[in-house]
Design an enzyme around this catalytic site. Structure first.
Site, PDB file in Angstrom:
ATOM      1  CG  HIS A 139      60.224 -26.537 -11.936  1.00  0.00           C
ATOM      2  ND1 HIS A 139      60.099 -26.503 -10.553  1.00  0.00           N
ATOM      3  CD2 HIS A 139      61.564 -26.498 -12.177  1.00  0.00           C
ATOM      4  CE1 HIS A 139      61.302 -26.446 -10.018  1.00  0.00           C
ATOM      5  NE2 HIS A 139      62.207 -26.434 -10.969  1.00  0.00           N
ATOM      6  CG  ASP A 230      64.889 -26.504 -18.952  1.00  0.00           C
ATOM      7  OD1 ASP A 230      66.034 -26.674 -18.493  1.00  0.00           O
ATOM      8  OD2 ASP A 230      63.872 -26.996 -18.422  1.00  0.00           O
ATOM      9  CB  CYS A 269      65.009 -23.454 -14.753  1.00  0.00           C
ATOM     10  SG  CYS A 269      65.309 -24.998 -15.634  1.00  0.00           S
ATOM     11  NE  ARG A 297      62.990 -22.601  -7.691  1.00  0.00           N
ATOM     12  CZ  ARG A 297      63.364 -23.857  -7.924  1.00  0.00           C
ATOM     13  NH1 ARG A 297      64.217 -24.134  -8.882  1.00  0.00           N
ATOM     14  NH2 ARG A 297      62.838 -24.872  -7.238  1.00  0.00           N
TER      15      ARG A 297
HETATM   16  N1   CP Z   1      66.056 -25.172 -11.512  1.00  0.00           N
HETATM   17  C1   CP Z   1      66.000 -26.191 -10.645  1.00  0.00           C
HETATM   18  O1   CP Z   1      64.925 -26.614 -10.217  1.00  0.00           O
HETATM   19  O2   CP Z   1      67.212 -26.682 -10.265  1.00  0.00           O
HETATM   20  P1   CP Z   1      67.475 -28.028  -9.442  1.00  0.00           P
HETATM   21  O3   CP Z   1      67.048 -29.164 -10.334  1.00  0.00           O
HETATM   22  O4   CP Z   1      68.952 -28.040  -9.181  1.00  0.00           O
HETATM   23  O5   CP Z   1      66.668 -27.996  -8.189  1.00  0.00           O
HETATM   24  N1  NVA Z   2      63.304 -29.393 -17.436  1.00  0.00           N
HETATM   25  C1  NVA Z   2      64.318 -29.733 -16.473  1.00  0.00           C
HETATM   26  C2  NVA Z   2      64.281 -28.776 -15.339  1.00  0.00           C
HETATM   27  C3  NVA Z   2      65.335 -29.009 -14.290  1.00  0.00           C
HETATM   28  C4  NVA Z   2      65.244 -28.044 -13.161  1.00  0.00           C
HETATM   29  C5  NVA Z   2      64.101 -31.150 -15.977  1.00  0.00           C
HETATM   30  O1  NVA Z   2      62.940 -31.523 -15.755  1.00  0.00           O
HETATM   31  O2  NVA Z   2      65.067 -31.889 -15.825  1.00  0.00           O
END
Ligand code: CP
Ligand code: NVA
Length: 313
Positions: A139, A230, A269, A297
C-alpha cells in the site's frame, strides 16, 4: 491519449521501485501541494487540466476513493470511477486487454485490487501510468502519506525509529520498502505465526534496511518515535477468530505508547477498530496523528499524479 510508442509510463507500484531521492522528492511535492491548497477552490495550479484519470475499485474504500477523486479534481483533471464488478475485471476479458483499451481512453489508471500479480499485469500492458491503490501485498500511497505525516509532526525521518506492532500486512510491507530506501530503523512486533514473509525481509536486508523483528511489542516500541498498527483482519483475510486470539497482546494502548520515546506519535492507516488493534485512549488521544495521515493521502497522491503525468519526456 496513450504515450508515444516506446515511452515507458511512470507507474507507481511500490516504494521499492524508487530511489531515496525520488521518495524524498514525492514527499516534498506533497508538502508543497498541501501548502498551496485552497480547500473549496481550484486555485491557480492546474497541472493536469483536461486529463482523464480512471479509478478502479475491486475492494471497498473510503480514503483512497475520496482522496483520489478530490485530488484529481483539484489538479484540474476529470475522474472516472468504476468498480471491478462493473467491468468484471479479469473475467469478461483479460487484464492485459483491459489495460490496452483503458490506455486509449484515459491518461492514468489507479487500481485497488487484492491480486498484486494482476496489478503488475495491468502495468505491463498499460501505456499510461498505473498507480497501486492497495493490493494484498502493498500500500505505497499510504506509506508515502505516513512519511509526510511523520515529518510534519517530528521533523526529518532520517535516522529515526519506527515501531510496528500487530499483523504483518500490505501496509507493513510498504514500510519495509521505505526502510530499505530511507535511513529509518524499523522495529516490527508480530506473533510468530504472522511474521512478515521471509522473501520480503531477505530483500530488505540485502538492500540495506535496518530491521529488528520481535514477538514482543514492548521491545519494538523501545526507542521508537512513532508506533504504527493496522486492523487485525485485512481485506481478503479469513480466520478472524484465530487472528484475534494471536493479535490481542499486540494492541496499542496507553501503556505501550508510554514505553516509546517521549513525544512519540501514533499512526494507523484506518479504518480502525477501537478496542481491538488500538485502544480508544490512544487513537483519540494527543499522540494520535491519524486524521493528518488520512488528509495527507490527498496531498501524497496529488504529488504522485503530478510526477506521473507531467515533465515525463
Ligand atoms: N487507508 C486506506 O487506504 O483507507 P481506505 O481503505 O478507506 O481507502
Ligand atoms: N491492511 C488493511 C489496510 C486497509 C486500508 C487491509 O488491507 O484491509
Amino acid at each position: 491519449m496513450s504515450d508515444a510508442e516506446g515511452v515507458k509510463p511512470r507507474h507507481f507500484v511500490d516504494l521499492a521501485d524508487f530511489s531515496t531521492g525520488e521518495i524524498e522528492s514525492l514527499v516534498a511535492g506533497a508538502k508543497a501541494l498541501k501548502a498551496r491548497r485552497v480547500k473549496g477552490n481550484l486555485g491557480d495550479y492546474l497541472p493536469l487540466l483536461g486529463k482523464k484519470i480512471a479509478l478502479i475499485f475491486q475492494q471497498p474504500s473510503l480514503r483512497t476513493r475520496m482522496s483520489f477523486d478530490v485530488g484529481i479534481n483539484e489538479l484540474g483533471a476529470h475522474v472516472l470511477i468504476v468498480s471491478g464488478d462493473e467491468i468484471e475485471l479479469g473475467h469478461r476479458e483479460s487484464i492485459a486487454d483491459t489495460a490496452r483499451v483503458m490506455s486509449r481512453y484515459v491518461d492514468a489508471i489507479m487500481i485497488r485490487m487484492l491480486s498484486h500479480h494482476e496489478l503488475l499485469e495491468m502495468a505491463q500492458y498499460a501505456t499510461v501510468p498505473v498507480i497501486n491503490g492497495l493490493t494484498k501485498k502493498s500500500h505505497p500511497c499510504q506509506v508515502l502519506a505516513d512519511i509526510q505525516t511523520f515529518e510534519e509532526r517530528l521533523g526529518s525521518i532520517r535516522g529515526r525509529t519506527i515501531a510496528w506492532t500487530g499483523d504483518s500486512n500490505n501496509v507493513l510491507a510498504s514500510w519495509v520498502h521505505a526502510a530499505a530506501r530511507l535511513d529509518v530503523k524499523l522495529k516490527i512486533a508480530t506473533p510468530e505465526q504472522l511474521s512478515p514473509p521471509a522473501a520480503l525481509l531477505d530483500w530488505a536486508r540485502a538492500e540495506g534496511a535496518e530491521l529488528k523483528l520481535t514477538n514482543d511489542p514492548y521491545e519494538a516500541v523501545d526507542g521508537a518515535d512513532c508506533v504504527i498498527t493496522d486492523s487485525w483482519v485485512s481485506m481478503g483475510d479469513g480466520d478472524r477468530e484465530y487472528r484475534h486470539n494471536l493479535l490481542r497482546p499486540f494492541q496499542v494502548d496507553q501503556r505501550l505508547m508510554d514505553a516509546a520515546n517521549k513525544g512519540a506519535i501514533f499512526m494507523h492507516c484506518l479504518p480502525a477498530k477501537r478496542g481491538e488493534e488500538v485502544a480508544a485512549e490512544v487513537i483519540d488521544g494527543p499522540q494520535s496523528a491519524v486524521w493528518d495521515e488520512a488528509e495527507n493521502r490527498l496531498h501524497a497522491q496529488k504529488s504522485v499524479l503530478v510526477w506521473a503525468l507531467t515533465d515525463t519526456k
